[in-house]
Enzyme design. Structure first.
Site, PDB file in Angstrom:
ATOM      1  N   SER A 231      28.513  21.288 -62.265  1.00 16.73           N
ATOM      2  CA  SER A 231      29.872  21.631 -61.830  1.00 16.73           C
ATOM      3  C   SER A 231      29.983  23.098 -61.435  1.00 16.73           C
ATOM      4  CB  SER A 231      30.896  21.273 -62.905  1.00 16.73           C
ATOM      5  OG  SER A 231      30.517  21.773 -64.157  1.00 16.73           O
ATOM      6  N   HIS A 261      26.593  14.412 -66.741  1.00 15.48           N
ATOM      7  CA  HIS A 261      27.224  15.727 -66.991  1.00 15.48           C
ATOM      8  C   HIS A 261      28.470  15.466 -67.843  1.00 15.48           C
ATOM      9  CE1 HIS A 261      28.098  19.858 -66.436  1.00 15.48           C
ATOM     10  NE2 HIS A 261      28.619  19.855 -65.227  1.00 15.48           N
ATOM     11  N   HIS A 308      19.266  17.837 -73.397  1.00 17.67           N
ATOM     12  CA  HIS A 308      19.912  18.843 -72.549  1.00 17.67           C
ATOM     13  C   HIS A 308      18.879  19.444 -71.605  1.00 17.67           C
ATOM     14  CE1 HIS A 308      22.424  22.228 -71.325  1.00 17.67           C
ATOM     15  NE2 HIS A 308      23.421  21.451 -71.687  1.00 17.67           N
ATOM     16  N   ARG A 317      28.081  23.878 -80.113  1.00 13.93           N
ATOM     17  CA  ARG A 317      29.403  23.292 -79.839  1.00 13.93           C
ATOM     18  C   ARG A 317      29.515  21.941 -80.533  1.00 13.93           C
ATOM     19  NH1 ARG A 317      29.051  23.222 -73.528  1.00 13.93           N
ATOM     20  NH2 ARG A 317      27.103  22.232 -74.178  1.00 13.93           N
ATOM     21  N   ASP A 363      28.698  16.695 -76.113  1.00  9.42           N
ATOM     22  CA  ASP A 363      29.387  15.428 -75.870  1.00  9.42           C
ATOM     23  C   ASP A 363      29.195  14.412 -76.996  1.00  9.42           C
ATOM     24  OD1 ASP A 363      30.373  16.223 -73.348  1.00  9.42           O
ATOM     25  OD2 ASP A 363      28.378  15.939 -72.531  1.00  9.42           O
TER      26      ASP A 363
HETATM   27  N1  HAX Z   1      17.845   9.384 -74.282  1.00 15.21           N
HETATM   28  C1  HAX Z   1      16.770   8.811 -73.712  1.00 15.21           C
HETATM   29  N2  HAX Z   1      15.950   9.453 -72.874  1.00 15.21           N
HETATM   30  C2  HAX Z   1      16.208  10.727 -72.632  1.00 15.21           C
HETATM   31  C3  HAX Z   1      17.282  11.407 -73.221  1.00 15.21           C
HETATM   32  C4  HAX Z   1      18.135  10.680 -74.073  1.00 15.21           C
HETATM   33  N3  HAX Z   1      19.221  11.221 -74.625  1.00 15.21           N
HETATM   34  N4  HAX Z   1      17.291  12.684 -72.777  1.00 15.21           N
HETATM   35  C5  HAX Z   1      16.246  12.780 -71.942  1.00 15.21           C
HETATM   36  N5  HAX Z   1      15.591  11.614 -71.847  1.00 15.21           N
HETATM   37  C6  HAX Z   1      14.488  11.270 -70.978  1.00 15.21           C
HETATM   38  C7  HAX Z   1      14.903  11.496 -69.533  1.00 15.21           C
HETATM   39  O1  HAX Z   1      15.641  10.397 -69.024  1.00 15.21           O
HETATM   40  C8  HAX Z   1      13.568  11.707 -68.849  1.00 15.21           C
HETATM   41  O2  HAX Z   1      12.979  10.433 -68.668  1.00 15.21           O
HETATM   42  P1  HAX Z   1      12.178  10.090 -67.314  1.00 15.21           P
HETATM   43  O3  HAX Z   1      11.018  11.025 -67.319  1.00 15.21           O
HETATM   44  O4  HAX Z   1      11.821   8.657 -67.473  1.00 15.21           O
HETATM   45  O5  HAX Z   1      13.126  10.354 -66.171  1.00 15.21           O
HETATM   46  C9  HAX Z   1      12.783  12.441 -69.914  1.00 15.21           C
HETATM   47  O6  HAX Z   1      13.438  12.182 -71.172  1.00 15.21           O
HETATM   48  C10 HAX Z   1      12.734  13.946 -69.728  1.00 15.21           C
HETATM   49  O7  HAX Z   1      14.064  14.421 -69.573  1.00 15.21           O
HETATM   50  P2  HAX Z   1      14.461  15.899 -70.043  1.00 15.21           P
HETATM   51  O8  HAX Z   1      13.667  16.871 -69.213  1.00 15.21           O
HETATM   52  O9  HAX Z   1      14.378  16.015 -71.497  1.00 15.21           O
HETATM   53  O10 HAX Z   1      15.990  15.934 -69.683  1.00 15.21           O
HETATM   54  P3  HAX Z   1      16.657  16.329 -68.284  1.00 15.21           P
HETATM   55  O11 HAX Z   1      16.736  17.805 -68.215  1.00 15.21           O
HETATM   56  O12 HAX Z   1      16.024  15.619 -67.141  1.00 15.21           O
HETATM   57  O13 HAX Z   1      18.103  15.715 -68.451  1.00 15.21           O
HETATM   58  C11 HAX Z   1      20.067  15.155 -69.671  1.00 15.21           C
HETATM   59  C12 HAX Z   1      19.032  16.247 -69.359  1.00 15.21           C
HETATM   60  C13 HAX Z   1      21.195  15.777 -70.434  1.00 15.21           C
HETATM   61  C14 HAX Z   1      20.601  14.603 -68.347  1.00 15.21           C
HETATM   62  C15 HAX Z   1      19.363  14.042 -70.496  1.00 15.21           C
HETATM   63  O14 HAX Z   1      18.915  14.572 -71.721  1.00 15.21           O
HETATM   64  C16 HAX Z   1      20.247  12.829 -70.740  1.00 15.21           C
HETATM   65  O15 HAX Z   1      20.327  11.932 -69.898  1.00 15.21           O
HETATM   66  N6  HAX Z   1      20.981  12.806 -71.916  1.00 15.21           N
HETATM   67  C17 HAX Z   1      21.925  11.746 -72.190  1.00 15.21           C
HETATM   68  C18 HAX Z   1      23.209  11.970 -71.420  1.00 15.21           C
HETATM   69  C19 HAX Z   1      23.969  13.183 -71.962  1.00 15.21           C
HETATM   70  O16 HAX Z   1      24.149  13.337 -73.168  1.00 15.21           O
HETATM   71  N7  HAX Z   1      24.449  14.049 -71.043  1.00 15.21           N
HETATM   72  C20 HAX Z   1      25.290  15.204 -71.417  1.00 15.21           C
HETATM   73  C21 HAX Z   1      24.569  16.530 -71.304  1.00 15.21           C
HETATM   74  C22 HAX Z   1      25.462  17.676 -71.639  1.00 15.21           C
HETATM   75  C23 HAX Z   1      26.290  18.071 -70.455  1.00 15.21           C
HETATM   76  O17 HAX Z   1      25.870  18.555 -69.440  1.00 15.21           O
HETATM   77  N8  HAX Z   1      27.570  17.834 -70.537  1.00 15.21           N
HETATM   78  O18 HAX Z   1      28.374  18.100 -69.541  1.00 15.21           O
END
Ligand code: HAX
Length: 422
Positions: A231, A261, A308, A317, A363
């Protein structure tokens, strides 16, 4: 009256000079390298962006203008907006000034409510909220003054004026979205004599001071998360085209509406409720939750609220919200489920071996907090997040215009070009 504009006007010239000299003297210093993996991998870790309002340290979490967020949890959104914009915590007089500025701009034109009422009954609240913001764009001082030939060195003044005006109205717009979308009856008018959190809580239909305190904490915790998140970065790029703050905030919030996000808070509560349903309304044991988490992972889903892109520890947080829940409703079944999740899920994710950060993010807790006080419409939660995050987006935008940053335009390359490099 102490105004934000005066506070900024007395500090910005020195900062501008500092940055100008830094670029002049050291502009050729290399600060980052980019690999092919980073170019295809969301530019993770590439340092090519400046954000002075806040910083996210992988092991410490959010630091707002040099102050860890955990030291700001008794503050108000008014304090935080001032801190983000000016770089220092406000005095009592400064806070009074900002309250008066918000009070002077809090009236929302009627056409905005008409627009919201005309939207489909199943419109997502984020769609309504963003549409509401865009419905105010015709009042942009920045756009108007730009059309009149405004000089570059005063862009920030017009951006600040729009930012104060928008920030003052956001709680009313958010509350209107809630009451219209979820059929909560007549809109409750804003009371400019109240602080932002109490007023927002009241307009949502809640007079409980404990809920108002949660709103305060929520608005403080979600305020900013440096410059590279979806964002903030989106808003930054849009604003660099000199699109006004209404367009820029709306653009950024479209990114916040994504499930990876800001929408994650909605997904996370859904996940916790699913768990409670599965276990007959009672918080599961650690073993039961462990098994359930594996089921989720094995079905190819992510565990919402964990992981994250930058953080590598428990998000402070999350901790601040957990402490609020512990103090006010430790026996709530959802809270107990969330607490057990904190004990169990990181270990499952470590064993799973994919997520770089197995710890809970902001979150993982926020939905549980709102749900406890009867705000059960989880589709709405990202709107809550947006009211707070607008403070970060707007303060970044004001700073960018004050530093007279140019339009953002990184160079893209083709896959053929990449192949030629190797
Ligand atoms: N559950 C399962 N798998 C997860 C995971 C989780 N909570 N977090 C990461 N992974 C997986 C990813 O999907 C990725 O898998 P692939 O290689 O198969 O694509 C792998 O672990 C490596 O990912 P990463 O490098 O650790 O994480 P990213 O930087 O790519 O993504 C995310 C960060 C927050 C998007 C990710 O951890 C996620 O999807 N979390 C769950 C959703 C979530 O809680 N989002 C809120 C984040 C906070 C925020 O920004 N709020 O606004």
């Amino acid at each position: 009256m102490a105004t934000l504009k005066d506070a900024l006007a007395s500090r910005l010239p020195a900062r501008f000079e500092e940055i100008r000299n830094l670029v002049k003297e050291h502009g050729d210093t290399v600060i980052s390298e980019v690999t092919i993996a980073q170019a295809y991998g969301g530019q993770r870790g590439v340092k090519s962006l400046v954000c002075d309002t806040s910083l996210v340290e992988p092991d410490k979490g959010l630091i707002v203008r040099g102050i860890p967020i955990i030291e700001l949890t008794d503050r108000t959104p008014e304090d935080i907006f001032y801190l983000l914009c000016v770089g220092e915590l406000p005095s009592d007089e400064d806070v009074e000034g900002i309250k008066q500025e918000f009070a002077a701009h809090c009236d929302v034109p009627d056409h905005l409510f008409d627009v919201l009422r005309a939207m489909p009954a199943d419109a997502h609240p984020m769609d309504m909220f963003i549409t509401g913001i865009l419905a105010l764009q015709n009042g942009s001082v920045f756009a108007q003054r730009y059309n009149e030939g405004m000089k570059k060195d005063v862009y920030w003044e017009a951006a600040l004026e729009d930012s104060i005006s928008l920030m003052a109205k956001l709680p009313s717009i958010a509350a209107a979205v809630y009451r219209i979308r979820f059929n909560k009856g007549d809109l409750i008018p804003s009371d400019p004599s109240l602080d932002m959190s109490t007023n927002f809580a009241r307009m949502l239909g809640q007079d409980d001071p404990e809920f108002a305190d949660l709103v305060r904490l929520y608005l403080v915790l979600h305020c900013d998360h440096e410059g590279g998140n979806v964002s903030a970065y989106t808003s930054h790029v849009v604003a660099s085209a000199l699109s006004d703050p209404y367009y820029s905030v709306a653009a950024g919030l479209c990114g916040l509406a994504g499930p990876l996000h800001g929408l994650a808070n909605q997904e996370c509560l859904k996940f916790l409720i699913e768990i409670l349903d599965r276990f007959g309304g009672k918080a599961p044991t650690a073993d039961e939750l462990k098994e359930y988490t594996w089921e989720v992972l094995n079905s190819g889903r992510v565990v919402p609220g964990f992981g994250h892109a930058v953080l590598r520890e428990t998000d402070p947080r999350y901790t601040a919200q957990w402490e609020f829940g512990k103090a006010h409703f430790p026996d709530d079944e959802l809270f107990k489920t969330m607490s057990t999740g904190f004990e169990v899920i990181p270990h499952v994710l470590i064993e799973h071996g994919k997520a770089k950060n197995p710890w809970p993010n902001v979150d993982a807790a926020s939905g549980t907090m709102l749900y406890h006080y009867g705000l059960t419409e989880m589709l709405y939660y990202t709107v809550f997040f947006s009211v707070s995050r607008a403070m970060g987006i707007l303060s970044q935008l004001i700073t960018s215009r004050a530093m007279m940053e140019p339009i953002t335009r990184p160079k893209s390359v083709t896959t053929e070009w990449m192949k030629a490099q190797v």
